[in-house]
Design a protein around this motif. Structure first.
Motif: not given
Length: 398
Positions: A223-227
């Protein structure tokens, strides 16, 4: 006032030492544009002015001043706006943060950071529900000439987000900024049309002093969720960073319930970005990558999307004008009669490029020729609106 005398600057304002200080430490924040009153300043100018007021307040406080006093000179006598920040005697009871908050409320300034959002750690909270959204922060940073290194780490990028900052990204490239964008193909949420816009921009940047490099983290098992939105300088320690829950969409940076923490200490974040940027799972954005991605991507409007991902309203298709519809009909009729070529003559301003884009939808491949590079790029942008899923490229040569 020579820039060598400036203590700090941003896109709309600068700070100098007061020529006749009332106290040992006194500075003045001035707008770059001639403005007679705070009420005549544009929203982004007010935002920039407040940024320098906060910076100069912190500068004076760091020198050991027991309290700091902020006051307006609103053009009544001088004809121009000035904001004075100076060290005050201990008897002054108003804390600088209280003065800023009260002044902002009096001026009905929606851009000033509420006192309750200031954190003792040096961080500040950006919460659209309290009148300050990330969109304003991003625009201000993109307009700041001194922030020439821009790193955007965003899990999902949507057309609505690019519609807000796209032109400002282009302006930053033109002024020489080096921009890196890292997003992902995880769950196929990132809008393919937004990627197409970024691809166009990266190709346009080639002959300019600035640069745009776009990569996608591609690993279906992770999963890839950085902001994170990072702005820094190659020439000074001036920097701004924002980390939180905000995807690059209208909901994410403007209207939604999102939290983001702002900081001026971005070097640890940039170091972490560098490490992620070098990950072998990243793929450069290219025509080949985008072509494959489109086969898997579906617009979020009307679709079932993952929890936490907002849906985007469908983009309205450009409308064909009556005179363009008449020309399109004539072209179709001539082809039906066996003609392999045709010519349309229209006056300037009636939309010949739009007509060409509408007509090209019937063909697998189209060559559009223009005699100037600027016209060619503008035409490419028109074709992109009419045919967002088309694979478009530019060729420059004699």
């Amino acid at each position: 006032m020579p820039q060598s005398d400036w203590l700090a600057r941003n896109a709309s304002a600068f700070a100098i030492a007061a020529p006749q200080p009332a106290s040992e430490d006194e500075v003045v924040v001035l707008p770059r544009r001639e403005i007679s009153s705070w009420l005549n300043a544009l929203p982004e100018e007010r935002d920039d002015l407040w940024e320098l007021v906060r910076a100069m307040r912190d500068r004076i406080a760091a020198q050991g001043s027991p309290s700091v006093h902020v006051s307006f000179q609103d053009g009544i006598d001088s004809g121009h706006l000035e904001i004075h920040i100076k060290s005050a005697q201990p008897a002054v009871s108003n804390d600088a943060a209280e003065v800023l908050a009260e002044s902002a409320q009096t001026a009905r300034d929606p851009l000033a950071v509420p006192q309750a959002q200031a954190l003792s750690s040096g961080l500040h909270l950006i919460d659209a529900q309290d009148g300050r959204n990330l969109r304003l922060e991003l625009i201000r940073c993109l307009r700041d000439d001194s922030l020439n290194r821009i790193d955007l780490l965003v899990s999902f990028i949507m057309k609505s987000g690019m519609g807000i900052i796209g032109e400002r990204l282009e302006s930053a490239i033109e002024r020489g900024a080096q921009i890196r964008v890292l997003t992902t193909d995880y769950l196929c949420v990132t809008d393919a049309d937004a990627l197409a816009q970024l691809l166009d921009m990266s190709e346009d940047a080639a002959p300019l002093t600035g640069n745009l490099d776009v990569r996608l983290f591609s690993d279906p098992r992770t999963s890839f969720h950085p902001k994170a939105y990072l702005f820094h300088s190659s020439e000074s320690d001036h920097a701004r960073g924002f980390v939180g829950s905000n995807n690059l969409s209208r909901s994410g940076i403007e209207t939604g319930v999102e939290w983001s923490l702002g900081t001026r200490e971005v070097q640890p974040l940039v170091t972490a970005f560098d490490q992620l940027w070098a990950d072998k799972r990243n793929q450069p954005l290219s025509h080949e990558f985008l072509r494959t991605y489109r086969t898997k991507w579906r617009p979020t409007a009307g679709q079932v999307v993952p929890v936490g991902v907002e849906t985007e309203a469908p983009t309205l298709s450009p409308q064909i004008r009556p005179i363009q519809a008449e020309a399109l009909t004539a072209l179709e009729e001539s082809r039906g009669e066996g003609f392999a070529a045709g010519m349309v003559v229209m006056a300037t301003g009636l939309g010949k490029t739009w007509l060409g884009a509408f007509d090209s939808a019937a063909f697998g491949r189209t060559l559009f020729v223009a005699h100037r590079e600027e016209i060619l790029r503008q035409s490419r942008d028109v074709f992109r609106q009419v045919r967002p899923d088309a694979e478009l490229g530019l060729y420059m040569g004699a």
